[in-house]
Design an enzyme around this catalytic site. Sequence first.
Site, PDB file in Angstrom:
ATOM      1  CE  LYS A  68      -2.466  -1.030   3.778  1.00  0.00           C
ATOM      2  NZ  LYS A  68      -1.889  -2.337   4.177  1.00  0.00           N
ATOM      3  NE  ARG A 108      -4.766  -1.619  10.066  1.00  0.00           N
ATOM      4  CZ  ARG A 108      -3.688  -0.969   9.620  1.00  0.00           C
ATOM      5  NH1 ARG A 108      -3.739   0.308   9.354  1.00  0.00           N
ATOM      6  NH2 ARG A 108      -2.554  -1.615   9.445  1.00  0.00           N
ATOM      7  NE  ARG A 146       7.444  -2.685   6.498  1.00  0.00           N
ATOM      8  CZ  ARG A 146       6.145  -2.402   6.513  1.00  0.00           C
ATOM      9  NH1 ARG A 146       5.528  -1.972   5.419  1.00  0.00           N
ATOM     10  NH2 ARG A 146       5.447  -2.584   7.624  1.00  0.00           N
ATOM     11  NE  ARG A 158       5.808  -0.466  10.608  1.00  0.00           N
ATOM     12  CZ  ARG A 158       4.628  -0.398   9.986  1.00  0.00           C
ATOM     13  NH1 ARG A 158       4.508   0.239   8.849  1.00  0.00           N
ATOM     14  NH2 ARG A 158       3.569  -0.977  10.517  1.00  0.00           N
ATOM     15  NE  ARG A 214       1.745  -4.970  11.444  1.00  0.00           N
ATOM     16  CZ  ARG A 214       2.821  -4.699  10.691  1.00  0.00           C
ATOM     17  NH1 ARG A 214       3.993  -5.260  10.959  1.00  0.00           N
ATOM     18  NH2 ARG A 214       2.711  -3.873   9.691  1.00  0.00           N
TER      19      ARG A 214
HETATM   20  P1  AMP Z   1       0.300   0.466   9.434  1.00  0.00           P
HETATM   21  O1  AMP Z   1       1.441   1.405   9.338  1.00  0.00           O
HETATM   22  O2  AMP Z   1      -0.869   0.888   8.549  1.00  0.00           O
HETATM   23  O3  AMP Z   1       0.670  -0.978   9.222  1.00  0.00           O
HETATM   24  O4  AMP Z   1      -0.255   0.579  10.929  1.00  0.00           O
HETATM   25  C1  AMP Z   1       0.544   0.204  12.036  1.00  0.00           C
HETATM   26  C2  AMP Z   1      -0.330  -0.018  13.261  1.00  0.00           C
HETATM   27  O5  AMP Z   1      -1.032   1.190  13.577  1.00  0.00           O
HETATM   28  C3  AMP Z   1      -1.442  -1.067  13.097  1.00  0.00           C
HETATM   29  O6  AMP Z   1      -0.960  -2.375  13.321  1.00  0.00           O
HETATM   30  C4  AMP Z   1      -2.418  -0.618  14.171  1.00  0.00           C
HETATM   31  O7  AMP Z   1      -1.975  -0.970  15.461  1.00  0.00           O
HETATM   32  C5  AMP Z   1      -2.330   0.918  14.083  1.00  0.00           C
HETATM   33  N1  AMP Z   1      -3.323   1.445  13.130  1.00  0.00           N
HETATM   34  C6  AMP Z   1      -3.072   2.110  11.968  1.00  0.00           C
HETATM   35  N2  AMP Z   1      -4.207   2.467  11.355  1.00  0.00           N
HETATM   36  C7  AMP Z   1      -5.218   2.020  12.145  1.00  0.00           C
HETATM   37  C8  AMP Z   1      -6.637   2.054  12.038  1.00  0.00           C
HETATM   38  N3  AMP Z   1      -7.258   2.614  10.988  1.00  0.00           N
HETATM   39  N4  AMP Z   1      -7.356   1.497  13.046  1.00  0.00           N
HETATM   40  C9  AMP Z   1      -6.752   0.941  14.109  1.00  0.00           C
HETATM   41  N5  AMP Z   1      -5.436   0.848  14.253  1.00  0.00           N
HETATM   42  C10 AMP Z   1      -4.657   1.379  13.282  1.00  0.00           C
END
Ligand code: AMP
Length: 216
Positions: free
Chosen positions: A14, A89, A128, A161, A172
Amino acid sequence: MLRAVLLGPPGAGKGTQAAKIVDKYHVPHISTGDIFRANIKNQTELGKKAKTYMDQGQLVPDELVCDLVTDRISQDDCENGFLLDGFPRTIFQAEKLDEFLKENGAALTVVLNFNVGKEALIERLTGRRVCKDCGASYHIVNIPPKQEGICDRCGGPLIQRADDNRETVENRINVYEEQTAPLIGYYREQGTLADFDGEQPQDEIFRAIVEAIEAK
Ligand code: AMP
């Protein structure tokens, strides 16, 4: 006008496609994950709350996410559209977003959905590395930097990360399957969904994305 959502499991690409889309369509890239990581770095109250969930690979509760996003897309730079990455999400978040847009006489243009098999996701995420300074993304095998540990783009240090270790990655992906995958049916029914094979080469995926956007 482009109001788009990127949907797909963690590691689906993404972020990579977001950079290309933003470059072509000049809309703000709104990544909730990036917003939380910035809050953690700055040690804000929101960051402290979000960190406990993120470190375990769990979702941050809806009430901490929805207002954050609706406030952000109310800002002037989103007048001509936006690209949401990592939001919504959950079905609850998707409904909140739809309600908010409807109240403002708007609607989503397209939801870009990426399909990638579980094994490939685990391999991509655990390998990554991201630049601490500019956020550029690499992979120790598939997209190595020219010099190990150093960002090609800005010379910053590459880090892993906190949530890209194997155990958290598996959590996840499970969380995605349980809580986020139902959005595919939600948006398909709404007629906004466009599907992509996330295991194709990046440029081919991007070409297909442009076609899907132009067709809307
Ligand atoms: P990402 O960078 O999109 O993979 O997000 C990293 C982490 O942030 C996720 O594993 C969640 O813990 C939190 N997170 C990001 N976006 C959301 C969302 N829309 N709703 C809930 N948690 C989120």
